[in-house]
Design a protein around this motif. Structure first.
Motif, PDB file in Angstrom:
ATOM      1  N   SER A 197       0.815  -1.217   0.000  1.00 25.85           N
ATOM      2  CA  SER A 197       0.000   0.000   0.000  1.00 25.85           C
ATOM      3  C   SER A 197       0.845   1.262   0.000  1.00 25.85           C
ATOM      4  N   GLU A 198       0.658   2.089  -1.026  1.00 26.18           N
ATOM      5  CA  GLU A 198       1.180   3.450  -1.080  1.00 26.18           C
ATOM      6  C   GLU A 198       2.687   3.527  -0.854  1.00 26.18           C
ATOM      7  N   ILE A 199       3.430   2.762  -1.639  1.00 27.05           N
ATOM      8  CA  ILE A 199       4.886   2.838  -1.569  1.00 27.05           C
ATOM      9  C   ILE A 199       5.426   3.460  -2.855  1.00 27.05           C
ATOM     10  N   HIS A 200       6.691   3.800  -2.849  1.00 31.38           N
ATOM     11  CA  HIS A 200       7.323   4.459  -3.995  1.00 31.38           C
ATOM     12  C   HIS A 200       7.228   3.574  -5.237  1.00 31.38           C
ATOM     13  N   ASN A 201       6.974   4.203  -6.374  1.00 34.68           N
ATOM     14  CA  ASN A 201       6.768   3.482  -7.626  1.00 34.68           C
ATOM     15  C   ASN A 201       7.976   2.628  -8.017  1.00 34.68           C
ATOM     16  N   ASP A 202       9.179   3.133  -7.813  1.00 42.47           N
ATOM     17  CA  ASP A 202      10.374   2.375  -8.184  1.00 42.47           C
ATOM     18  C   ASP A 202      10.530   1.124  -7.321  1.00 42.47           C
ATOM     19  N   ILE A 203      10.175   1.240  -6.046  1.00 45.55           N
ATOM     20  CA  ILE A 203      10.232   0.072  -5.160  1.00 45.55           C
ATOM     21  C   ILE A 203       9.172  -0.941  -5.574  1.00 45.55           C
ATOM     22  N   LEU A 204       7.985  -0.442  -5.874  1.00 44.80           N
ATOM     23  CA  LEU A 204       6.886  -1.316  -6.282  1.00 44.80           C
ATOM     24  C   LEU A 204       7.232  -2.093  -7.548  1.00 44.80           C
ATOM     25  N   LEU A 205       7.924  -1.448  -8.463  1.00 44.60           N
ATOM     26  CA  LEU A 205       8.253  -2.075  -9.740  1.00 44.60           C
ATOM     27  C   LEU A 205       9.192  -3.267  -9.566  1.00 44.60           C
ATOM     28  N   GLU A 206      10.074  -3.199  -8.600  1.00 43.40           N
ATOM     29  CA  GLU A 206      11.030  -4.292  -8.389  1.00 43.40           C
ATOM     30  C   GLU A 206      10.562  -5.304  -7.345  1.00 43.40           C
ATOM     31  N   LEU A 207       9.482  -4.981  -6.676  1.00 44.51           N
ATOM     32  CA  LEU A 207       9.030  -5.810  -5.565  1.00 44.51           C
ATOM     33  C   LEU A 207       8.587  -7.223  -5.957  1.00 44.51           C
ATOM     34  N   PRO A 208       7.904  -7.425  -7.096  1.00 46.20           N
ATOM     35  CA  PRO A 208       7.441  -8.788  -7.411  1.00 46.20           C
ATOM     36  C   PRO A 208       8.547  -9.839  -7.401  1.00 46.20           C
ATOM     37  N   ILE A 209       9.697  -9.507  -7.956  1.00 42.30           N
ATOM     38  CA  ILE A 209      10.798 -10.473  -7.996  1.00 42.30           C
ATOM     39  C   ILE A 209      11.332 -10.730  -6.593  1.00 42.30           C
ATOM     40  N   ILE A 210      11.451  -9.663  -5.804  1.00 44.42           N
ATOM     41  CA  ILE A 210      11.948  -9.804  -4.433  1.00 44.42           C
ATOM     42  C   ILE A 210      10.981 -10.640  -3.604  1.00 44.42           C
ATOM     43  N   LEU A 211       9.687 -10.386  -3.759  1.00 44.02           N
ATOM     44  CA  LEU A 211       8.690 -11.125  -2.985  1.00 44.02           C
ATOM     45  C   LEU A 211       8.618 -12.588  -3.417  1.00 44.02           C
ATOM     46  N   LYS A 212       8.754 -12.827  -4.704  1.00 44.50           N
ATOM     47  CA  LYS A 212       8.702 -14.211  -5.177  1.00 44.50           C
ATOM     48  C   LYS A 212       9.820 -15.035  -4.557  1.00 44.50           C
ATOM     49  N   ASP A 213      10.974 -14.427  -4.381  1.00 44.44           N
ATOM     50  CA  ASP A 213      12.098 -15.132  -3.758  1.00 44.44           C
ATOM     51  C   ASP A 213      11.794 -15.516  -2.314  1.00 44.44           C
ATOM     52  N   SER A 214      10.804 -14.842  -1.710  1.00 49.31           N
ATOM     53  CA  SER A 214      10.386 -15.174  -0.342  1.00 49.31           C
ATOM     54  C   SER A 214       9.192 -16.120  -0.331  1.00 49.31           C
ATOM     55  N   GLY A 215       8.815 -16.606  -1.500  1.00 42.90           N
ATOM     56  CA  GLY A 215       7.720 -17.570  -1.582  1.00 42.90           C
ATOM     57  C   GLY A 215       6.347 -16.966  -1.744  1.00 42.90           C
ATOM     58  N   ILE A 216       6.277 -15.654  -1.910  1.00 35.95           N
ATOM     59  CA  ILE A 216       4.974 -14.998  -2.033  1.00 35.95           C
ATOM     60  C   ILE A 216       4.404 -15.228  -3.428  1.00 35.95           C
ATOM     61  N   LYS A 217       3.136 -15.612  -3.469  1.00 39.28           N
ATOM     62  CA  LYS A 217       2.496 -16.028  -4.717  1.00 39.28           C
ATOM     63  C   LYS A 217       1.557 -14.974  -5.302  1.00 39.28           C
ATOM     64  N   ALA A 218       1.227 -13.961  -4.516  1.00 38.69           N
ATOM     65  CA  ALA A 218       0.256 -12.971  -4.994  1.00 38.69           C
ATOM     66  C   ALA A 218       0.474 -11.635  -4.307  1.00 38.69           C
ATOM     67  N   MET A 219       0.090 -10.565  -5.009  1.00 43.82           N
ATOM     68  CA  MET A 219       0.179  -9.211  -4.473  1.00 43.82           C
ATOM     69  C   MET A 219      -1.159  -8.501  -4.644  1.00 43.82           C
ATOM     70  N   ILE A 220      -1.559  -7.792  -3.601  1.00 45.75           N
ATOM     71  CA  ILE A 220      -2.707  -6.893  -3.682  1.00 45.75           C
ATOM     72  C   ILE A 220      -2.166  -5.482  -3.506  1.00 45.75           C
ATOM     73  N   VAL A 221      -2.415  -4.636  -4.498  1.00 38.99           N
ATOM     74  CA  VAL A 221      -1.905  -3.263  -4.467  1.00 38.99           C
ATOM     75  C   VAL A 221      -3.099  -2.311  -4.500  1.00 38.99           C
ATOM     76  N   PRO A 222      -3.688  -2.008  -3.348  1.00 35.70           N
ATOM     77  CA  PRO A 222      -4.850  -1.110  -3.329  1.00 35.70           C
ATOM     78  C   PRO A 222      -4.458   0.309  -3.697  1.00 35.70           C
ATOM     79  N   GLN A 223      -5.357   0.996  -4.378  1.00 40.94           N
ATOM     80  CA  GLN A 223      -5.128   2.381  -4.773  1.00 40.94           C
ATOM     81  C   GLN A 223      -6.178   3.259  -4.100  1.00 40.94           C
ATOM     82  N   GLU A 224      -5.737   4.020  -3.125  1.00 46.25           N
ATOM     83  CA  GLU A 224      -6.628   4.893  -2.368  1.00 46.25           C
ATOM     84  C   GLU A 224      -6.511   6.350  -2.801  1.00 46.25           C
ATOM     85  N   SER A 225      -5.628   6.608  -3.753  1.00 48.49           N
ATOM     86  CA  SER A 225      -5.456   7.963  -4.274  1.00 48.49           C
ATOM     87  C   SER A 225      -5.166   7.861  -5.769  1.00 48.49           C
TER      88      SER A 225
END
Length: 246
Positions: A80-108
């Protein structure tokens, strides 16, 4: 959960269901949520990052410098509401931790690199959704991990069951699925006593209680929606109540 602002904390507190979290009814509190749910043992961690406004427009150093050194193994990450550059690289980082899905809510209406992020997730085999607002999250058959999350945690697009008494007034509203922030429980309680057929009063009560919880979605017009995200959230809970009266 990975977040940067107050909305993320509200979602966490609602999932854990602290006894002191929902205090919006003040002295009229009947502890309507107490013992109904609590997912403290299923939340693997929550990490608060710097607000995007405090970071450079473009992050030139490693985004890992802004993330926790260890991300716990989990099925799903709410981001939720993190920097765009961090968000762009996050899927690969999270996958390495075994995470299978991301929910990215947009409140703004803040723009995010959605097509690029979706492309990365597709390549990495990570499910992703961008509900706008978070209370528009709905289960999808082609995203089984997220579908299971919605079913088991009972948050997303609100669902309620409305019961009326012999006078045609609302006697009870059962929350089947709550908005992620927990506002559905508050709205449900405020509707007791309202005449079902008096749509003007009913809509006013829904709107007033939804705003006073308060809903923290942006009042800035969103170009994709053609309206504010806060208004969109208000229409969602009103539709849920209408559906619950059928």
């Amino acid at each position: 959960m990975i977040y940067s602002r107050d909305f993320g904390e509200r979602v966490i507190e609602n999932l854990i269901n602290y006894s002191t979290f929902c205090i919006f009814c003040a002295e009229a509190c009947t502890h309507c949520k107490e013992g109904k749910y609590g997912f403290a043992n299923r939340v693997k961690g929550f990490f608060k990052l710097p607000d995007p406004s405090l970071l450079p427009v473009f992050i030139e150093d490693s985004v890992s410098d802004y993330l926790p050194k260890e991300i716990p193994n989990a099925d799903i990450a709410i981001v939720s509401e993190i920097h765009n550059d961090i968000l762009l690289e996050l899927p690969i980082i999270l996958k390495d931790s075994g995470i299978k899905a991301m929910i990215v809510p947009q409140e703004s209406p803040a723009r995010i690199a959605r097509p690029q992020i979706e492309e990365v997730c597709k390549r990495e085999g990570v499910e992703i959704v961008f509900p706008k607002p978070f209370c528009d999250l709905q289960p999808q058959d082609d995203k089984p991990v997220i579908k299971r999350f919605v079913a088991e945690f009972r948050i997303g697009r609100p669902e309620v069951r409305v019961e009326a008494d012999r006078r045609g007034c609302i006697a009870h509203v059962e929350v089947l699925r709550s908005a992620p922030c927990g506002s559905t429980w508050f709205v449900a309680k405020q509707l007791v006593g309202v005449e079902v057929e008096n749509r003007g009063e009913l809509y006013d009560r829904i709107s007033e209680s939804h705003h006073s919880y308060p809903c923290t979605a942006s009042m800035e017009k969103d170009r994709e929606l053609g309206d504010t995200i806060l208004h969109r959230a208000g229409y969602i809970i009103r539709a849920a109540v209408e559906e619950g009266m059928k």
